[in-house]
Design a protein around this motif. Structure first.
Motif, PDB file in Angstrom:
ATOM      1  N   GLY A  82       0.821  -1.336   0.017  1.00 35.34           N
ATOM      2  CA  GLY A  82      -0.049  -0.138   0.028  1.00 35.34           C
ATOM      3  C   GLY A  82       0.851   1.256  -0.210  1.00 35.34           C
ATOM      4  N   GLY A  83       0.170   2.540   0.148  1.00 31.77           N
ATOM      5  CA  GLY A  83       0.905   3.737  -0.250  1.00 31.77           C
ATOM      6  C   GLY A  83       0.222   4.761  -0.766  1.00 31.77           C
ATOM      7  N   LEU A  84       0.962   5.791  -1.135  1.00 31.80           N
ATOM      8  CA  LEU A  84       0.161   7.015  -1.878  1.00 31.80           C
ATOM      9  C   LEU A  84       0.462   7.187  -3.195  1.00 31.80           C
ATOM     10  CD1 LEU A  84      -1.072   9.885  -1.557  1.00 31.80           C
ATOM     11  CD2 LEU A  84       1.102  10.566  -1.092  1.00 31.80           C
ATOM     12  N   VAL A  85      -0.565   7.271  -3.919  1.00 36.14           N
ATOM     13  CA  VAL A  85      -0.400   7.208  -5.327  1.00 36.14           C
ATOM     14  C   VAL A  85      -1.271   8.370  -6.015  1.00 36.14           C
ATOM     15  CG1 VAL A  85      -2.058   5.546  -5.943  1.00 36.14           C
ATOM     16  CG2 VAL A  85      -0.362   5.717  -7.416  1.00 36.14           C
ATOM     17  N   LEU A  88      -3.308   0.519   3.978  1.00 34.59           N
ATOM     18  CA  LEU A  88      -3.988   1.852   3.463  1.00 34.59           C
ATOM     19  C   LEU A  88      -3.479   2.149   2.044  1.00 34.59           C
ATOM     20  CD1 LEU A  88      -5.501   4.314   4.245  1.00 34.59           C
ATOM     21  CD2 LEU A  88      -3.703   5.452   4.945  1.00 34.59           C
ATOM     22  N   VAL A  89      -4.338   2.640   1.282  1.00 35.51           N
ATOM     23  CA  VAL A  89      -4.082   3.018  -0.060  1.00 35.51           C
ATOM     24  C   VAL A  89      -4.831   4.330  -0.383  1.00 35.51           C
ATOM     25  CG1 VAL A  89      -4.775   2.590  -2.617  1.00 35.51           C
ATOM     26  CG2 VAL A  89      -4.042   0.711  -1.148  1.00 35.51           C
ATOM     27  N   THR A  90      -3.942   5.299  -0.630  1.00 29.76           N
ATOM     28  CA  THR A  90      -4.545   6.566  -0.494  1.00 29.76           C
ATOM     29  C   THR A  90      -4.212   7.054  -2.278  1.00 29.76           C
ATOM     30  OG1 THR A  90      -3.870   7.009   1.696  1.00 29.76           O
ATOM     31  CG2 THR A  90      -4.304   9.046   0.202  1.00 29.76           C
ATOM     32  N   VAL A  91      -5.172   7.609  -2.729  1.00 28.70           N
ATOM     33  CA  VAL A  91      -5.177   8.154  -4.137  1.00 28.70           C
ATOM     34  C   VAL A  91      -5.355   9.692  -4.240  1.00 28.70           C
ATOM     35  CG1 VAL A  91      -5.789   8.107  -6.470  1.00 28.70           C
ATOM     36  CG2 VAL A  91      -5.927   5.804  -4.943  1.00 28.70           C
TER      37      VAL A  91
END
Length: 128
Positions: free
Chosen positions: A9-12, A123-126
């Motif tokens: 996961g992460g920020l994209v 967590l996945v943050t778009v």
């Protein structure tokens, strides 16, 4: 001990891609229904993708069709979720989960009751 552990996961940014992985231990994933689920803040957990043990075709929710691809690697006892053309509404905590289904569809459909083993989520943050 039966466990599922997510990673990746992460920020994209919107339009970008991300790949999630889930490794199972303590049981053979091949004989279980397996799926990915997500939960946005203040929202109920929803099904993203799911594969019954006796089927080859993966179910995808309408919101992710043609953008997400789920695959299972029986040799490594893992499952992945390739996410492309990500949108802000894809933001949330993503979980992998598994449950015995004897090849049927009920576990995938009624996942809140059918999925017995859950990862802790990632967590996945778009966002721009």
């Amino acid at each position: 001990q039966l466990q599922l552990v997510e990673s990746g996961g992460g920020l994209v940014q919107p339009g970008g891609s991300l790949r999630l992985s889930c490794v199972a231990s303590g049981f053979t994933l091949e004989y279980y229904a397996i799926g990915w689920f997500r939960q946005a803040p203040g929202k109920e957990r929803e099904r993203v993708s799911c594969l019954s043990s006796g089927h080859d075709n993966v179910y995808y929710s309408d919101s992710v069709k043609d953008r997400f691809t789920m695959s299972r690697n029986n040799a490594n006892n893992t499952v992945s979720l390739q996410m492309n053309r990500l949108k802000p509404e894809d933001t949330g905590v993503y979980y992998c989960a598994a449950g015995l289904d004897m090849g049927g569809d009920l576990v995938c459909y009624d996942f809140k009751n059918g999925m017995k083993y859950w990862g802790k989520g990632i967590l996945v943050t778009v966002s721009s």
